[in-house]
Scaffold this active site. Structure first.
Site, PDB file in Angstrom:
ATOM      1  N   ASP A 333      44.761 140.524  55.975  1.00 58.90           N
ATOM      2  CA  ASP A 333      43.632 140.013  56.740  1.00 58.90           C
ATOM      3  C   ASP A 333      44.140 139.432  58.065  1.00 58.90           C
ATOM      4  O   ASP A 333      45.130 138.692  58.090  1.00 58.90           O
ATOM      5  CB  ASP A 333      42.924 138.941  55.923  1.00 58.90           C
ATOM      6  CG  ASP A 333      41.670 138.438  56.587  1.00 58.90           C
ATOM      7  OD1 ASP A 333      40.765 139.253  56.822  1.00 58.90           O
ATOM      8  OD2 ASP A 333      41.595 137.231  56.886  1.00 58.90           O
ATOM      9  N   GLU A 362      44.455 144.259  59.656  1.00 60.89           N
ATOM     10  CA  GLU A 362      43.601 144.163  60.836  1.00 60.89           C
ATOM     11  C   GLU A 362      44.481 143.788  62.026  1.00 60.89           C
ATOM     12  O   GLU A 362      45.038 142.688  62.067  1.00 60.89           O
ATOM     13  CB  GLU A 362      42.534 143.083  60.640  1.00 60.89           C
ATOM     14  CG  GLU A 362      41.517 143.402  59.573  1.00 60.89           C
ATOM     15  CD  GLU A 362      40.509 142.277  59.410  1.00 60.89           C
ATOM     16  OE1 GLU A 362      39.312 142.526  59.645  1.00 60.89           O
ATOM     17  OE2 GLU A 362      40.905 141.152  59.060  1.00 60.89           O
TER      18      GLU A 362
END
Length: 650
Positions: A333, A362
């Site tokens: 994340d 990400e």
């Protein structure tokens, strides 16, 4: 009790704190003795307390821990204390901080407030030692299915007994009221290769002591090395959540699928109460020049992965999950918050455990970070990352429209000036001579060295579902037209180079009633409604057939950028809304000699001149037939609006 972190900072130079290189931090259990060891170099005193339960009751024993080398503290308790609970409390600059588990805790009681001494071997389900990962040849063969544990089974029509639990993903033979396969059988039937689980470590926002319906995606870490208790049948016994997580992994592996865990090392749920702060206040977080918390995560803090003991914790944490829980991959994340050196060291450590483990994240942040961008694992630095992939938001927003305006259309809704961003995704974000990078929406240069570094997708848990997004940006479109857009979007994803990623439920037109950021919305918004599978069975069939097409034809999943440049050639269609390309000369050993892909993003039909050849049509809009034999002998292909066509030569 509120803590003032910065009252400690002037007295301790965080950069000068001694690092500890040993591999024995945390709790080391045997029947003969248990060792507790933590790193707390700024502490003046450290106490360990033993408890009979994970909550309530007075301490059975309080022990002063002894100072060791390089900022460590430890104590050894003789005898068998299996299943006892514990807390550690530090005194820093004369102030007692909170009782908490150590940051390395592997088992906890209800709500993660106390650690648990656990014999991990006793948590192994029957046959765990013989658990085998499904075979995986290349990273580009991966097709990911992103799923929330609770969403999978909580609906009344799931036919699953253990609703909302890890065990819900172990059940076979489950059916919807209409008789369609649900849960794990459904995922296997769809044909994907990997199940990506949204955060399933112990998180902060759900009260595990309550049976009332509660919901969160889980991006608020509490105890990083422990499974979430609300997904277990008993949140009070620390062994149960461990055993049931392993049962889930084992069941998924037995279905021929691999398991990826979504990990959130970029921030903690609550700075003042975090295990990091109770150990070494100030050290584990980045700070702005004025001493305030840096906040590139928009969650109130960001961790300092570049600090030696933060890096060490992250590496040891993922390696622990890979070994103890047999995991096959990790999704990071807000990976753009982490420094590249840490990410590369994580990759090296994990690939020593298993070279087939897949890593991606990400490649962005939500806000600015004090750590310079050139040091961080943002998307444009993917070229410098070792065996780590990033999400391709260029193609995502090219296909559906930009993330910051849900009413804007994308290529599949006929939006102009979007084709180049889609083409950029088709080649897996690698260097290709026919891409005009000036026209790509976000990236003005290739950012993937090899295609496996590019996650090709159009939607995920964030933002509206794909079907909802298309409804929002095309308010006057009929359901039939929306389905064509939906199928075109993921038809393109499933035939593009790189690694394919699908959001759970897309294959049955999942809706969240137009709610985008549903992180804490009720089950009625987030659950998978299994009756949609029969209602939209034709859509499910299309997804299933396109997944099978990708798996059957290696031309769509070439493992190297050089191979893509050699075998993938765009053709000039003469129309800015029609993309055409060939996969030539048995690309990647494909049994089809040449493959012609034509994509019409316009709502209007188009006639496109096609290269000469003995073509056979395998895909015509929503119709998929790999075994087709009838020759297509026209010079011009009359394409319907919003449609994908695939032709091949033997």
């Amino acid at each position: 009790m509120a803590l003032s972190l910065f009252s400690f900072r002037p007295q301790h130079d965080m950069a000068a704190l001694p690092a500890y290189s040993g591999t024995d931090l945390g709790v080391s259990y045997t029947a003969a003795q248990t060792r507790f060891k933590i790193w707390a170099p700024t502490a003046g005193t450290v106490k360990l307390r033993l408890y009979a339960k994970g909550d309530g009751g007075k301490a059975l024993k309080t022990i002063d821990m002894a100072k060791g080398v390089n900022g460590t503290w430890q104590t050894v308790i003789k005898g068998d204390i299996q299943n006892k609970y514990y807390t550690i409390q530090t005194q820093v600059d004369g102030k007692w901080l909170l009782e908490s588990p150590d940051m390395y805790a592997k088992a906890v009681g209800v709500n993660g407030k106390r650690g648990m001494v656990v014999n991990l071997a006793a948590t192994d389900p029957a046959g765990w030692v013989a658990d085998k990962k499904p075979v995986q040849k290349n990273f580009t063969d991966i097709i990911i299915y992103e799923l929330h544990v609770r969403d999978a089974s909580i609906a009344a029509n799931s036919g699953i007994k253990h609703k909302g639990k890890f065990l819900g993903l172990t059940e076979s033979g489950t059916k919807s009221p209409q008789g369609e396969a649900t849960g794990l059988d459904h995922i296997k039937q769809l044909g994907v290769t990997h199940v990506h689980l949204l955060p399933s470590f112990d998180y902060n926002s759900v009260d595990e002591s309550k049976n009332a319906p509660q919901y969160n995606w889980g991006y608020d870490p509490l105890n990083y090395n422990v499974p979430e208790g609300s997904y277990a049948t008993d949140a009070y016994n620390g062994q149960v959540r461990i055993r049931e997580f392993k049962q889930m992994v084992q069941a998924i592996h037995r279905k021929g699928l691999r398991v990826i865990l979504d990990v959130v090392y970029n921030h903690t749920a609550d700075v003042d109460h975090s295990n990091f702060t109770q150990a070494v206040p100030g050290y584990f977080y980045r700070h702005n020049a004025d001493g305030s918390y840096a906040n590139a995560t928009a969650c109130g803090n960001e961790t300092a992965s570049e600090n030696a003991m933060v890096r060490k914790f992250m590496i040891e944490s993922v390696v622990y999950w890979a070994k103890e829980y047999h995991l096959d991959g990790f999704r990071f994340d807000l990976m753009g918050v982490h420094d590249m050196e840490t990410m590369n060291q994580i990759s090296a450590a994990l690939h020593k455990v298993d070279p087939t483990i897949f890593l991606y994240g990400e490649g962005w942040t939500v806000g600015a970070s004090p750590l310079p961008e050139e040091l961080r694992a943002v998307k444009k630095n993917t070229l410098k990352l070792d065996k780590i992939a990033a999400f391709g938001d260029d193609m995502r927003d090219g296909l559906r429209g930009p993330f910051n305006d849900v009413k804007q259309k994308g290529f599949v809704s006929g939006a102009p000036n979007t084709a180049e961003s889609v083409k950029f995704g088709i080649v897996g974000a690698v260097q290709h001579p026919q891409i005009n990078y000036k026209l790509v929406n976000y990236s003005k240069a290739p950012w993937a060295k090899e295609p496996y570094q590019s996650i090709c997708y159009v939607s995920c848990h964030d933002d509206p579902t794909l079907f909802d997004r298309l409804r929002l940006s095309n308010p006057t479109a009929s359901e039939a037209d929306l389905i064509k857009m939906d199928e075109l979007a993921n038809g393109i994803v499933l035939t593009s180079q790189g690694v394919t990623f699908l959001h759970a439920g897309e294959e049955m037109l999942r809706t969240k009633n137009l709610v985008g950021n549903s992180y804490n919305s009720p089950d009625s918004i987030n659950e998978l409604n299994w009756s949609r599978k029969s209602r939209y069975k034709a859509v499910f069939n299309y997804y299933q057939q396109m997944i099978a097409l990708r798996k059957n034809h290696p031309a769509f999943r070439m493992p190297s950028a050089a191979m893509i440049r050699q075998h993938l050639e765009f053709i000039d269609t003469g129309d800015p809304m029609v993309i055409g390309y060939q996969l030539k000369d048995h690309a990647n050993g494909d049994k089809w000699k040449n493959i012609l892909v034509l994509i019409n993003g316009d709502t209007k039909g188009k006639g496109v001149k096609i290269p000469k050849g003995n073509w056979v049509m395998a895909v015509k809009g929503s119709q998929v037939n790999e075994e087709a034999k009838a020759a297509f002998d026209a010079d011009v292909l009359e394409m319907k609006g919003t449609a994908l066509y695939i032709l091949f030569e033997k």
